[in-house]
Design an enzyme around this catalytic site. Structure first.
Site, mmCIF file in Angstrom:
data_model
loop_
_atom_site.group_PDB
_atom_site.id
_atom_site.type_symbol
_atom_site.label_atom_id
_atom_site.label_comp_id
_atom_site.label_asym_id
_atom_site.label_seq_id
_atom_site.Cartn_x
_atom_site.Cartn_y
_atom_site.Cartn_z
ATOM 1 N N TYR A 179 -31.182 30.561 13.596
ATOM 2 C CA TYR A 179 -30.667 29.667 14.635
ATOM 3 C C TYR A 179 -29.199 29.317 14.411
ATOM 4 O O TYR A 179 -28.516 28.895 15.351
ATOM 5 C CB TYR A 179 -31.475 28.365 14.700
ATOM 6 C CG TYR A 179 -32.930 28.507 15.058
ATOM 7 C CD1 TYR A 179 -33.470 29.737 15.475
ATOM 8 C CD2 TYR A 179 -33.788 27.420 14.983
ATOM 9 C CE1 TYR A 179 -34.812 29.858 15.790
ATOM 10 C CE2 TYR A 179 -35.133 27.528 15.306
ATOM 11 C CZ TYR A 179 -35.651 28.750 15.694
ATOM 12 O OH TYR A 179 -36.977 28.856 16.004
ATOM 13 N N ILE A 199 -43.699 22.013 19.119
ATOM 14 C CA ILE A 199 -42.293 21.715 18.806
ATOM 15 C C ILE A 199 -41.406 22.008 20.021
ATOM 16 O O ILE A 199 -40.618 22.961 20.013
ATOM 17 C CB ILE A 199 -41.803 22.514 17.578
ATOM 18 C CG1 ILE A 199 -42.208 24.005 17.681
ATOM 19 C CG2 ILE A 199 -42.321 21.903 16.289
ATOM 20 C CD1 ILE A 199 -41.521 24.891 16.672
ATOM 21 N N LEU A 218 -43.469 24.977 26.522
ATOM 22 C CA LEU A 218 -43.332 24.764 27.967
ATOM 23 C C LEU A 218 -43.137 26.078 28.716
ATOM 24 O O LEU A 218 -42.840 26.085 29.912
ATOM 25 C CB LEU A 218 -42.151 23.835 28.255
ATOM 26 C CG LEU A 218 -42.156 22.480 27.538
ATOM 27 C CD1 LEU A 218 -40.909 21.683 27.877
ATOM 28 C CD2 LEU A 218 -43.410 21.695 27.888
ATOM 29 N N LYS A 267 -38.294 22.031 22.458
ATOM 30 C CA LYS A 267 -36.846 21.896 22.272
ATOM 31 C C LYS A 267 -36.259 21.178 23.481
ATOM 32 O O LYS A 267 -36.671 21.401 24.621
ATOM 33 C CB LYS A 267 -36.211 23.275 22.099
ATOM 34 C CG LYS A 267 -34.684 23.279 22.105
ATOM 35 C CD LYS A 267 -34.132 23.785 23.431
ATOM 36 C CE LYS A 267 -32.603 23.781 23.421
ATOM 37 N NZ LYS A 267 -32.052 24.256 24.720
#
Length: 271
Positions: free
Chosen positions: A51, A225, A187, A227
């Site tokens: 990342y 998790i 999502l 974001k």
């Protein structure tokens, strides 16, 4: 302050069920995003070497030592010695002597180094620099091989999982092996927010669509998790801890599963 539920890992530790993901958050923005997430109430922050934001994440965590911190070893760093060296660099960038969890980011099976990487990670745990160890994007054959060759079961497998791609067979195997399932892209990279079923349930519950989806993960016993970068979205996701979905609402979301719903790369083909 809303209490974050936890899940029990097979090593005796408890992991916060809802965490803050930092994928695609630039290093320059990561400190502020993490600081905001902690202010909202998140107790887990997830990052990775690839990342490129570990320095910012570490800065955002500041002096907090009660926040669960996860990072991951990238594909090119696999191998016994390379993994150890790469993990040392992760710790340096995070400015931490220890992390709560380190994962093998992808099996990268064509290079055939994930077992020796796992052996290095077992030693990291024994040395006290990683409190728990796990994997990400591992398929059943990868998981079984790790256990067959080392006797050590990963504490967690972080996989793509969202209403349009629910990975039920892999989740069942995780349950049988005592592995916690953690959902990345929970999502569906935002695609689920426009789904008519999700929007209807959001209206029924008086909640935002993202919170509805995250709540679905939580009620299925999944770690999750999401974001987000703006404070509004970070806080909106956290609302998932403040309500419950009915059995009917859960079933309607379950019905959205699509065997062809994968968004990210297939773990057998990515390296």
């Amino acid at each position: 302050m809303t209490q974050t539920p936890t899940l029990s890992l097979n090593d005796g530790r408890n992991i916060p069920q809802l965490g803050f993901g930092t994928y695609q958050i630039d290093n320059d923005d990561a400190a502020e995003a993490v600081s905001t997430a902690l202010d909202v109430g998140y107790k887990l922050v997830d990052t990775a070497a690839i990342y490129g934001n570990e320095e910012g994440v570490g800065e955002g965590l500041g002096s907090h030592r009660d926040i669960w911190l996860t990072t991951k070893i990238w594909n090119e760093s696999q191998g016994y010695e390379r993994a150890k060296a790469a993990f040392a660099k992760c710790l340096a960038r995070l400015d931490r002597p220890v992390v709560d969890l380190v994962l093998i980011h992808w099996p990268c099976a064509e290079n055939d180094k994930y077992v020796e990487t796992w052996k290095a990670m077992i030693e990291m745990r024994e040395a006290g620099t990683a409190r728990s160890i796990g994997v990400s994007n591992f398929q059943p054959d990868h998981l079984k091989r790790l256990v067959d060759e080392t006797g050590e079961v990963p504490a967690l497998n972080q996989i793509e999982l969202h209403p349009s791609f629910q990975q039920r067979d892999l989740r069942k195997l995780h349950d049988e092996m005592g592995i916690v399932t953690q959902s990345w892209s929970p999502l569906g990279q935002g695609n689920g927010l426009d789904n008519e079923t999700i929007k209807a349930i959001a209206e029924e519950t008086g909640q935002n669509a993202a919170a509805v989806i995250i709540r679905w993960h939580i009620q299925h016993g999944l770690a999750v998790i999401p974001k987000a970068s703006s404070r509004d979205h970070i806080a909106a996701n956290f609302e998932a801890l403040r309500f419950e979905l009915s059995d009917d609402q859960m079933a309607r979301i379950d019905a959205l599963d699509d065997k062809d719903g994968r968004i990210g790369p297939h773990p057998d083909e990515f390296c």
